[in-house]
Design a protein around this motif. Sequence first.
Motif, PDB file in Angstrom:
ATOM      1  N   UNK A   1      54.350  32.888  41.680  1.00 31.24           N
ATOM      2  CA  UNK A   1      54.142  32.317  40.350  1.00 31.24           C
ATOM      3  C   UNK A   1      52.797  31.622  40.210  1.00 31.24           C
ATOM      4  N   UNK A   2      52.258  31.166  41.321  1.00 26.61           N
ATOM      5  CA  UNK A   2      50.991  30.443  41.250  1.00 26.61           C
ATOM      6  C   UNK A   2      49.806  31.364  40.995  1.00 26.61           C
ATOM      7  N   UNK A   3      50.022  32.657  41.112  1.00 26.18           N
ATOM      8  CA  UNK A   3      48.948  33.589  40.783  1.00 26.18           C
ATOM      9  C   UNK A   3      49.190  34.157  39.392  1.00 26.18           C
ATOM     10  N   UNK A   4      48.122  34.218  38.628  1.00 27.70           N
ATOM     11  CA  UNK A   4      48.248  34.724  37.255  1.00 27.70           C
ATOM     12  C   UNK A   4      48.186  36.242  37.265  1.00 27.70           C
ATOM     13  N   UNK A   5      49.328  36.864  37.010  1.00 27.18           N
ATOM     14  CA  UNK A   5      49.385  38.320  36.929  1.00 27.18           C
ATOM     15  C   UNK A   5      49.266  38.688  35.459  1.00 27.18           C
ATOM     16  N   UNK A   6      48.158  39.328  35.109  1.00 26.78           N
ATOM     17  CA  UNK A   6      47.812  39.461  33.692  1.00 26.78           C
ATOM     18  C   UNK A   6      47.900  40.893  33.181  1.00 26.78           C
ATOM     19  N   UNK A   7      48.250  40.994  31.922  1.00 30.76           N
ATOM     20  CA  UNK A   7      47.945  42.192  31.146  1.00 30.76           C
ATOM     21  C   UNK A   7      46.521  41.994  30.643  1.00 30.76           C
ATOM     22  N   UNK A   8      45.631  42.933  30.961  1.00 27.46           N
ATOM     23  CA  UNK A   8      44.230  42.787  30.551  1.00 27.46           C
ATOM     24  C   UNK A   8      43.888  43.832  29.482  1.00 27.46           C
ATOM     25  N   UNK A   9      43.285  43.350  28.430  1.00 27.42           N
ATOM     26  CA  UNK A   9      42.853  44.267  27.370  1.00 27.42           C
ATOM     27  C   UNK A   9      41.334  44.402  27.384  1.00 27.42           C
ATOM     28  N   UNK A  10      40.891  45.638  27.436  1.00 30.79           N
ATOM     29  CA  UNK A  10      39.448  45.905  27.379  1.00 30.79           C
ATOM     30  C   UNK A  10      39.140  46.555  26.036  1.00 30.79           C
ATOM     31  N   UNK A  11      38.426  45.806  25.226  1.00 32.59           N
ATOM     32  CA  UNK A  11      38.114  46.290  23.877  1.00 32.59           C
ATOM     33  C   UNK A  11      36.623  46.542  23.764  1.00 32.59           C
ATOM     34  N   UNK A  12      36.215  47.699  24.193  1.00 32.74           N
ATOM     35  CA  UNK A  12      34.787  47.999  24.169  1.00 32.74           C
ATOM     36  C   UNK A  12      33.992  47.037  25.035  1.00 32.74           C
ATOM     37  N   UNK A  13      34.599  46.640  26.137  1.00 35.28           N
ATOM     38  CA  UNK A  13      33.920  45.704  27.036  1.00 35.28           C
ATOM     39  C   UNK A  13      32.767  46.403  27.741  1.00 35.28           C
ATOM     40  N   UNK A  14      31.703  45.677  27.957  1.00 30.91           N
ATOM     41  CA  UNK A  14      30.557  46.256  28.670  1.00 30.91           C
ATOM     42  C   UNK A  14      30.871  46.376  30.148  1.00 30.91           C
ATOM     43  N   UNK A  15      30.675  47.587  30.660  1.00 29.23           N
ATOM     44  CA  UNK A  15      30.921  47.820  32.074  1.00 29.23           C
ATOM     45  C   UNK A  15      29.766  48.562  32.713  1.00 29.23           C
ATOM     46  N   UNK A  16      29.625  48.394  34.016  1.00 26.91           N
ATOM     47  CA  UNK A  16      28.535  49.032  34.761  1.00 26.91           C
ATOM     48  C   UNK A  16      29.144  49.910  35.847  1.00 26.91           C
ATOM     49  N   UNK A  17      28.720  51.154  35.854  1.00 30.88           N
ATOM     50  CA  UNK A  17      29.255  52.102  36.831  1.00 30.88           C
ATOM     51  C   UNK A  17      29.022  51.604  38.257  1.00 30.88           C
ATOM     52  N   UNK A  18      30.073  51.594  39.064  1.00 28.07           N
ATOM     53  CA  UNK A  18      29.961  51.221  40.472  1.00 28.07           C
ATOM     54  C   UNK A  18      30.178  52.478  41.304  1.00 28.07           C
ATOM     55  N   UNK A  19      29.149  52.873  42.025  1.00 22.47           N
ATOM     56  CA  UNK A  19      29.240  54.130  42.764  1.00 22.47           C
ATOM     57  C   UNK A  19      28.979  55.298  41.834  1.00 22.47           C
ATOM     58  N   UNK A  20      29.424  56.478  42.249  1.00 25.11           N
ATOM     59  CA  UNK A  20      29.111  57.675  41.481  1.00 25.11           C
ATOM     60  C   UNK A  20      30.110  57.925  40.354  1.00 25.11           C
ATOM     61  N   UNK A  21      29.609  58.631  39.360  1.00 29.48           N
ATOM     62  CA  UNK A  21      30.466  59.104  38.258  1.00 29.48           C
ATOM     63  C   UNK A  21      31.618  59.918  38.815  1.00 29.48           C
ATOM     64  N   UNK A  22      32.826  59.688  38.300  1.00 29.37           N
ATOM     65  CA  UNK A  22      34.025  60.460  38.677  1.00 29.37           C
ATOM     66  C   UNK A  22      34.428  60.299  40.140  1.00 29.37           C
ATOM     67  N   UNK A  23      33.783  59.399  40.820  1.00 26.34           N
ATOM     68  CA  UNK A  23      34.155  59.156  42.219  1.00 26.34           C
ATOM     69  C   UNK A  23      34.770  57.760  42.352  1.00 26.34           C
ATOM     70  N   UNK A  24      35.435  57.367  41.289  1.00 27.36           N
ATOM     71  CA  UNK A  24      35.959  55.997  41.255  1.00 27.36           C
ATOM     72  C   UNK A  24      37.021  55.728  42.298  1.00 27.36           C
ATOM     73  N   UNK A  25      37.816  56.749  42.599  1.00 27.84           N
ATOM     74  CA  UNK A  25      38.892  56.519  43.557  1.00 27.84           C
ATOM     75  C   UNK A  25      38.321  56.214  44.935  1.00 27.84           C
TER      76      UNK A  25
END
Lengths: 593, 593
Positions: free
Chosen positions: A259-283
């Motif tokens: 309970x002491x950890x906040x387990x959240x539903x997160x909404x991303x509404x056109x949030x700015x993101x930066x690709x980490x690693x290669x395209x389509x190699x996210x896994x």
Amino acid sequence: MPTYTAPTKDMQFVLHDVLNISAASTPGYEDLEPDFTSAILEEAGKLTSEVIAPLNTVGDTEGCRLENGVVYTPTGFKDAFEKVKEGGWTGLDMPEQYGGQNMPQVIGSAVGEMFSAANQAFTMYQGLTHGAASAILAHGTDQQKDTFLPKMVSCDWTGTMNLTEPHCGTDLGLMRTKAAPQADGSYKITGQKIFISSGEHDLAENIIHLVLAKIEGGPEGIKGVSLFIVPKFNVNEDGSLGERNGATVGSIEEKMGIHGNSTCVMNYDGATGYLLGDEHKGMRAMFTMMNEARLGVGMQGLAQADVAYQNAVIYANDRLQGRAVTGAEAPDKPADPLIVHPDIRRSLMEQKSFVEGARAFILWGATMIDAAHRSGDKDADGLVSLLTPVIKGFLTDVGYDMTVKAQQVYGGHGYIEEWGMSQFTRDARIAMIYEGANGVQALDLVGRKLAQDGGKHVMAFFELVKTFCKDNAGTDEVFDKEFIEPLKAASKDLQSAGMYFMQNGMKNPNHALAGSNDFMHMFGHVCLGLMWAKMGLAARAALANGTGDAAFYETKLTTGRFYMARQLPATALHLTRIQTGADTVMALDAANF
Amino acid sequence: MPTYTAPTKDMQFVLHDVLNISAASTPGYEDLEPDFTSAILEEAGKLTSEVIAPLNTVGDTEGCRLENGVVYTPTGFKDAFEKVKEGGWTGLDMPEQYGGQNMPQVIGSAVGEMFSAANQAFTMYQGLTHGAASAILAHGTDQQKDTFLPKMVSCDWTGTMNLTEPHCGTDLGLMRTKAAPQADGSYKITGQKIFISSGEHDLAENIIHLVLAKIEGGPEGIKGVSLFIVPKFNVNEDGSLGERNGATVGSIEEKMGIHGNSTCVMNYDGATGYLLGDEHKGMRAMFTMMNEARLGVGMQGLAQADVAYQNAVIYANDRLQGRAVTGAEAPDKPADPLIVHPDIRRSLMEQKSFVEGARAFILWGATMIDAAHRSGDKDADGLVSLLTPVIKGFLTDVGYDMTVKAQQVYGGHGYIEEWGMSQFTRDARIAMIYEGANGVQALDLVGRKLAQDGGKHVMAFFELVKTFCKDNAGTDEVFDKEFIEPLKAASKDLQSAGMYFMQNGMKNPNHALAGSNDFMHMFGHVCLGLMWAKMGLAARAALANGTGDAAFYETKLTTGRFYMARQLPATALHLTRIQTGADTVMALDAANF
């Protein structure tokens, strides 16, 4: 209220008597002399037992609170988090370049166990930060590393991992979160993620979300998934915090525990993101974080079992109830302590032999990770990759069972929240689920890892056990009988199971997968059997040397004997089950369940 | 929200195809034709699934509330309780003289399972009333019976059992609650009791507490304990309610589960009590209630496992995730349902084979209780007394494990309270603890029941299995191999364990008691193996007759095969453990844990 004592002495035994780390050739290990590691462990022990453990009940009782988009952590968490930051604990095994101390993983693991045992929910805030930082370290550009790592290594900013969506957890190919490329090279991320641990909170200035999403127009399914860095606050070029990004908490989940950890539903509404690693190699990029997280979660299984066990021992020594069947042991008291009763001891020995065996297993695993990372040892890398699902699945399944056993020692008081034992059980339960439910671990082990590199790593494991047995048999008949022979028998069971999979899994993979859970468990038992044989040897050597605490070493041998005689033979049952194949498992139509 | 479907068809199968109850010679059984029992089960099924089950989540979420000495049960409990009363369900197996319907226990058990599965916390209010009424029925004076039973059988008044005190649970000889004799033959009861289920609430006009206490000047320890009836409101001679008695709730415990039931600290401040049964023979009187309660708790283990299993099956059929390794099974959908995956099936089959085996075990036990009570069958009485700790301990240990497995099928959603699976696990946890923690059950089995009447009952059990195997072997080679042979092997393991205890327990009882938990579990497995062999036979006969639902009977055979092949062989592991004796279990000094 429950207490926690850091198992410093036991860790020192594993690090030095058993693994002899300071003699290992891995770079960085040469500094790990007993006095040095002792100083670190003592310091971590003080912080965890005195500052962090007392907040465990508070965290469970208060939980996290969401008000107008702000998540408030439980009373005391913020102050304790500052102390963790001051001590530089998150950066313990991070590169010096980014403010870390560049210690090996084996030290990080020992310290990590203490943090998890003291307060799992609290520790997740820094644990996920560490994982996210590792992913950036492995896959980020120099600029990304320079921007994010110093702040994450210091825990001024924390991290999260965003995989799960309402309709997909294991099967991430079904993912719907989208990433739209922008002219400046960034992406706009849109979608909903659930079960995001530490997703929003008041402990840090900024939160760095690592988010899996599909770039529009990319390949279908899992092959079109990429990983993005999505900061809660955008970061200006000078490193200062910019505008609030469109990454917001929707709600906090009501959970069984942590309970002491906040387990959240997160909404991303056109949030700015930066690709980490290669395209389509996210896994691939996410798996850097996931593999680390899986080892960390395996450790949580051990850690909760340990703190629960510690309290069960205290209770069993304090609580007076009934008389020993062989005659009163505390005749001056109205009754004997619980610990005189054989079934209570049976339970405590199961817990103790698991906890100590699991601790050695985790630390041994950490030395392989260090060898892989620091010496480029491919064999070590392959072996720890094979063992990762075993560490995660076996240690959390059995770790949970052990917290239930510890709770049981308390009788009715174990069910009352005030005593704290229920929390250990409820908190430990999540470890069987997150970072890949244990069924997925078993599938990973049998369906992927066994055959990896042509089965090379599992053959290496068998060879390792065989060599160990050969090298250490024949000098002490009793030791052979008590330790070496049971280990040989268990390892033979495991090999027979592997053989069954090879012979039958080719014509029908279900014959292998129906036994995957049993295989994971028998593999875990063989690993713990190996650890106990190693610990038994080390204890025997120490006793022969006449140095140190003889009672400690004698206790090791007794605990090892218990494991070898009573727990390790479970491999035979698992083998029996595996050899029944898929027939009775798969026979029913889905409608007839 | 989880749902519950009463297993009417499966119960009919056990009652008629397997146990053939209407042909039994036990008085009252002649009425139990399939149509008659079906009508009762359908009615109970409707009430439990439509009225009581929907309140399960409400009870968990709201819990009970104490305000100014009044305990408020969760929203909807009072209305539902009225419906249970209207249906006369509490009095189902109570004598007609006191307003009951005089049905056999076997019907009470079948209906009881439905109530427990639908809402364990709610059902405890009437369950404890039933137990208290049984104790009064067995040990009360005619006047006590006339005063209390009609109101308890109708559930206008509810009942409780008060044993535990803060410093003693198992070891009741340490009890401090006092009873001071009064001139009018009554007693003044003073002391504190804890963990009192349904101790105070707003569902009934009066609460009849059965309280263990020591009469001043009586023998020391357990031999000085007597049982008293302590009504919340004193009862006037005309049966109307008189003054409030000095029996008050001190607080409600915060528990891991069963939040809908008020677990109270009860304070007795010179409360008026009436001796139930003989002076200083309170334990004997309380055991009438305890033995009934132990069987009821064993049933709770099964019941929670069943409702959790039912929901896991629904989820496994609904949730689309991944593809079958042998090729897509729902190619028109984005993914296959979970149920295609071997490890999910393995888990569901474990649950299903346990639930159905346990149900048969409980109902078989109930027929023995009926034979004992209604026909004075001493052998049946002895056998069910032997099996009581097995039913309680094994079914609640394994039942709990099965709720955990069902929860696991939900992945992350299993950990979120909203989905309801966590509640099944949390509620099921108590059953391993109350009415004698399972370690005490194992001790009762090995330390007392095995040797009872010169070991006559355990020998009768082995004879029963042997005769069954002999009578049913030799006509169908496949059935012999799949059902009879595994049962024989498991029964042989159990006998070997008994033999080990005999040969080693005499010189050191710890050699037996260190294996008590393993023995209880292997005994449970043999009982479930016997049940599956009986069910297999019945299914085979029905298929040969060509009557009824062939898929149902085929499913029974498949499920039985699974149990015999994969679960029953656990007896060998338990035997291995038992045969290691007490040495490694008892070797450590208490200080070295």
